[in-house]
Design a protein around this motif. Structure first.
Motif, PDB file in Angstrom:
ATOM      1  N   ASP A 197      65.573  79.316-131.542  1.00  0.00           N
ATOM      2  CA  ASP A 197      65.869  79.019-129.872  1.00  0.00           C
ATOM      3  C   ASP A 197      65.395  79.981-128.924  1.00  0.00           C
ATOM      4  N   SER A 198      64.677  80.984-129.675  1.00  0.00           N
ATOM      5  CA  SER A 198      64.405  82.219-129.180  1.00  0.00           C
ATOM      6  C   SER A 198      62.851  82.391-129.094  1.00  0.00           C
ATOM      7  N   LEU A 199      62.226  83.543-128.522  1.00  0.00           N
ATOM      8  CA  LEU A 199      60.971  83.682-128.748  1.00  0.00           C
ATOM      9  C   LEU A 199      60.605  84.547-129.679  1.00  0.00           C
ATOM     10  N   SER A 200      59.443  84.451-130.418  1.00  0.00           N
ATOM     11  CA  SER A 200      59.098  85.268-131.576  1.00  0.00           C
ATOM     12  C   SER A 200      57.902  85.838-131.386  1.00  0.00           C
ATOM     13  N   TYR A 201      57.639  86.963-131.901  1.00  0.00           N
ATOM     14  CA  TYR A 201      56.449  87.814-131.717  1.00  0.00           C
ATOM     15  C   TYR A 201      55.611  88.108-133.317  1.00  0.00           C
TER      16      TYR A 201
ATOM     17  N   ASP B  19      56.910  95.069-121.556  1.00  0.00           N
ATOM     18  CA  ASP B  19      57.196  96.573-121.143  1.00  0.00           C
ATOM     19  C   ASP B  19      58.677  96.913-121.531  1.00  0.00           C
ATOM     20  N   GLU B  20      59.308  95.945-121.484  1.00  0.00           N
ATOM     21  CA  GLU B  20      61.094  96.081-121.546  1.00  0.00           C
ATOM     22  C   GLU B  20      61.505  96.346-123.081  1.00  0.00           C
ATOM     23  N   ARG B  21      60.573  96.370-123.978  1.00  0.00           N
ATOM     24  CA  ARG B  21      60.514  96.429-125.414  1.00  0.00           C
ATOM     25  C   ARG B  21      59.644  97.323-125.965  1.00  0.00           C
ATOM     26  N   PRO B  22      60.215  98.322-126.350  1.00  0.00           N
ATOM     27  CA  PRO B  22      59.225  99.513-127.149  1.00  0.00           C
ATOM     28  C   PRO B  22      58.572  98.900-128.279  1.00  0.00           C
ATOM     29  N   TYR B  23      59.619  97.798-128.988  1.00  0.00           N
ATOM     30  CA  TYR B  23      59.167  97.179-130.043  1.00  0.00           C
ATOM     31  C   TYR B  23      59.492  95.656-129.855  1.00  0.00           C
ATOM     32  N   PRO B  24      58.446  94.742-130.074  1.00  0.00           N
ATOM     33  CA  PRO B  24      58.715  93.502-129.798  1.00  0.00           C
ATOM     34  C   PRO B  24      59.841  92.885-130.445  1.00  0.00           C
ATOM     35  N   MET B  25      60.871  92.305-129.585  1.00  0.00           N
ATOM     36  CA  MET B  25      62.190  91.625-130.144  1.00  0.00           C
ATOM     37  C   MET B  25      62.620  90.732-129.068  1.00  0.00           C
ATOM     38  N   ASP B  26      63.356  89.737-129.468  1.00  0.00           N
ATOM     39  CA  ASP B  26      64.158  88.872-128.579  1.00  0.00           C
ATOM     40  C   ASP B  26      65.343  89.410-128.273  1.00  0.00           C
ATOM     41  N   GLY B  27      65.761  88.871-126.910  1.00  0.00           N
ATOM     42  CA  GLY B  27      67.189  89.488-126.472  1.00  0.00           C
ATOM     43  C   GLY B  27      67.074  90.094-125.106  1.00  0.00           C
ATOM     44  N   ALA B  28      67.895  90.081-124.498  1.00  0.00           N
ATOM     45  CA  ALA B  28      67.781  90.420-122.922  1.00  0.00           C
ATOM     46  C   ALA B  28      67.727  91.871-122.690  1.00  0.00           C
ATOM     47  N   ALA B  29      67.145  92.150-121.664  1.00  0.00           N
ATOM     48  CA  ALA B  29      66.734  93.488-121.147  1.00  0.00           C
ATOM     49  C   ALA B  29      67.901  93.992-120.389  1.00  0.00           C
ATOM     50  N   VAL B  30      68.512  95.195-120.500  1.00  0.00           N
ATOM     51  CA  VAL B  30      69.622  95.347-119.582  1.00  0.00           C
ATOM     52  C   VAL B  30      69.128  96.944-118.925  1.00  0.00           C
ATOM     53  N   PRO B  31      69.987  97.358-118.049  1.00  0.00           N
ATOM     54  CA  PRO B  31      69.880  98.775-117.439  1.00  0.00           C
ATOM     55  C   PRO B  31      70.331  99.692-118.408  1.00  0.00           C
ATOM     56  N   ILE B  32      69.459 100.634-118.777  1.00  0.00           N
ATOM     57  CA  ILE B  32      70.104 101.757-119.647  1.00  0.00           C
ATOM     58  C   ILE B  32      69.610 103.057-118.813  1.00  0.00           C
ATOM     59  N   HIS B  33      70.865 104.206-118.837  1.00  0.00           N
ATOM     60  CA  HIS B  33      70.918 105.354-118.366  1.00  0.00           C
ATOM     61  C   HIS B  33      70.640 106.338-119.387  1.00  0.00           C
TER      62      HIS B  33
ATOM     63  N   ILE C  54      66.163 102.992-117.081  1.00  0.00           N
ATOM     64  CA  ILE C  54      64.890 101.898-117.603  1.00  0.00           C
ATOM     65  C   ILE C  54      65.787 100.689-117.644  1.00  0.00           C
ATOM     66  N   MET C  55      64.994  99.607-117.838  1.00  0.00           N
ATOM     67  CA  MET C  55      65.267  98.205-118.028  1.00  0.00           C
ATOM     68  C   MET C  55      64.720  97.859-119.683  1.00  0.00           C
ATOM     69  N   ALA C  56      65.602  97.865-120.637  1.00  0.00           N
ATOM     70  CA  ALA C  56      65.134  97.530-121.887  1.00  0.00           C
ATOM     71  C   ALA C  56      66.186  97.036-122.820  1.00  0.00           C
ATOM     72  N   ASN C  57      65.487  96.328-123.855  1.00  0.00           N
ATOM     73  CA  ASN C  57      66.431  95.734-124.861  1.00  0.00           C
ATOM     74  C   ASN C  57      67.145  96.767-125.617  1.00  0.00           C
ATOM     75  N   GLU C  58      68.496  96.298-125.843  1.00  0.00           N
ATOM     76  CA  GLU C  58      69.223  97.455-126.434  1.00  0.00           C
ATOM     77  C   GLU C  58      68.925  97.801-127.846  1.00  0.00           C
ATOM     78  N   LEU C  59      68.501  96.726-129.018  1.00  0.00           N
ATOM     79  CA  LEU C  59      68.146  97.196-130.205  1.00  0.00           C
ATOM     80  C   LEU C  59      66.821  97.788-130.098  1.00  0.00           C
ATOM     81  N   ALA C  60      65.836  97.345-129.365  1.00  0.00           N
ATOM     82  CA  ALA C  60      64.656  97.928-129.589  1.00  0.00           C
ATOM     83  C   ALA C  60      64.616  99.777-128.957  1.00  0.00           C
ATOM     84  N   THR C  61      65.713  99.962-128.070  1.00  0.00           N
ATOM     85  CA  THR C  61      65.993 101.203-127.450  1.00  0.00           C
ATOM     86  C   THR C  61      66.500 101.954-128.457  1.00  0.00           C
TER      87      THR C  61
END
Length: 348
Positions: free
Chosen positions: A214-218, A258-272, A303-310
């Motif tokens: 149900d999600s994007l794949s890379y 750009d919000e994923r230093p490593y390509p993966m699915d899941g929302a991008a969130v504000p990170i401080h 930054i805006m980024a995916n948590e697991l990728a971050t």
């Protein structure tokens, strides 16, 4: 009665073509050819050659400059045998050709395939020897002879919104790429809606929707085998815009990646973040970071980024102690749990 042996005078078009062929084959920015040499090779007068060369300089055929190299232009030449004279500008400069050639090597094709591709780059760019050193190519361990054909097929599938079918590879115990298999040992076949091709982190990715998810794949393009493109246009199960985080708005694929230093699915969130020392780890991975300097070597970062990728990104710099995640708390907990797991594993 004597038979005339006088040779027909070549046409203007023939002369111009022969001049351009000589310039393309034998010149670059450090090696020219004189009007005298050209006139001898094509058997027309030096005056005629000079006239055409001056006309070509004004015309810039095919968008390529034709110029005359003087000795003073070659004082800083890098080649061992610079030569004044007329030259034509190559289609690609050395840096551009290097990038194209390196891109070909990244494709992980076999050496014969790579040699043919680079030879075409070399020929198109000009035959002046600017790609010295690229004749010796190392065949990657896991090369893919289908790679370039797959790129063409994927581009076509994306443009016409056609579903693709394929096998996808993983690594065996010896590090060789082999097709994935199911629990019964049968080779798996996949279907997907292809959306976008993108190069990131030394890999060429297809961003797509695999029908079983149900999600994007890379997916790594070099791992595709037996790719088939369905013939029906506009037959995707889902559009890319259906994955937009804001329903009803277009999906911004560049921002998403750009919000994923490593390509993966899941929302991008504000990170401080708080970063001490250097900003290289930040801007090497996040182009759109917002940074405020709070002391001589300390920075407040959003930054805006995916948590697991971050999490993965931050862990690679853990030994330098440059980065501290301030928010969100969920990411701090992920880092803490990872640290505790590492401490337990390596305690003794």
């Amino acid at each position: 009665m004597a038979v005339s042996s006088q040779q027909a005078t070549p046409s203007t078009a023939q002369i111009v073509i022969e001049i351009l062929e000589l310039l393309d084959a034998h010149t670059d920015r450090e090696h020219g050819i004189t009007a005298t040499e050209i006139s001898k090779r094509i058997s027309v007068s030096e005056k005629t050659v000079r006239g055409h060369l001056k006309a070509l300089r004004d015309m810039q055929p095919f968008g390529r400059r034709v110029e005359h190299l003087e000795r003073r232009d070659l004082l800083s030449a890098e080649s061992a045998d610079p030569k004044p004279g007329w030259y034509i500008e190559p289609v690609f400069d050395t840096a551009q050709m290097r990038l194209l050639a390196d891109g070909a090597v990244i494709s992980r094709s076999d050496s014969e395939y790579l040699s043919d591709l680079i030879a075409k780059i070399y020929t198109f760019a000009g035959k002046s020897g600017q790609l010295r050193g690229l004749r010796q190519l190392t065949t990657p361990k896991n090369y893919n002879t289908e790679f370039l054909n797959n790129i063409e097929m994927l581009n076509d599938a994306i443009e016409h919104e056609r579903v693709i079918r394929f096998r996808y590879c993983t690594y065996d115990i010896d590090g060789n790429l082999v097709p994935r298999r199911d629990n019964a040992g049968e080779i798996k076949e996949y279907q997907a809606d292809p959306y976008h091709l993108m190069y990131k982190n030394n890999k060429y990715y297809l961003i797509c929707h695999m029908h079983q998810h149900d999600s994007l794949s890379y997916l790594h393009v070099e791992r595709f085998r037996n790719l088939y493109v369905e013939e029906t246009d506009h037959a995707l199960n889902r559009s890319l815009d259906s994955f937009s985080p804001i329903p009803g708005t277009p999906f911004n694929i560049e921002e998403h990646m750009d919000e994923r230093p490593y390509p993966m699915d899941g929302a991008a969130v504000p990170i401080h973040l708080r970063i001490t020392g250097t900003l290289e780890p930040l801007y090497d991975w996040f182009d759109n970071a917002k940074v405020t300097q709070i002391s001589a070597n300390e920075y407040d970062v959003h930054i805006m980024a995916n948590e697991l990728a971050t999490l993965w990104w931050a862990l690679q710099y853990a030994d330098s102690r440059l980065i501290e995640v301030l928010e969100p708390q969920s990411l701090r907990i992920m880092l803490r749990d990872t640290g505790e797991s590492l401490l337990e594993k390596y305690r003794d």
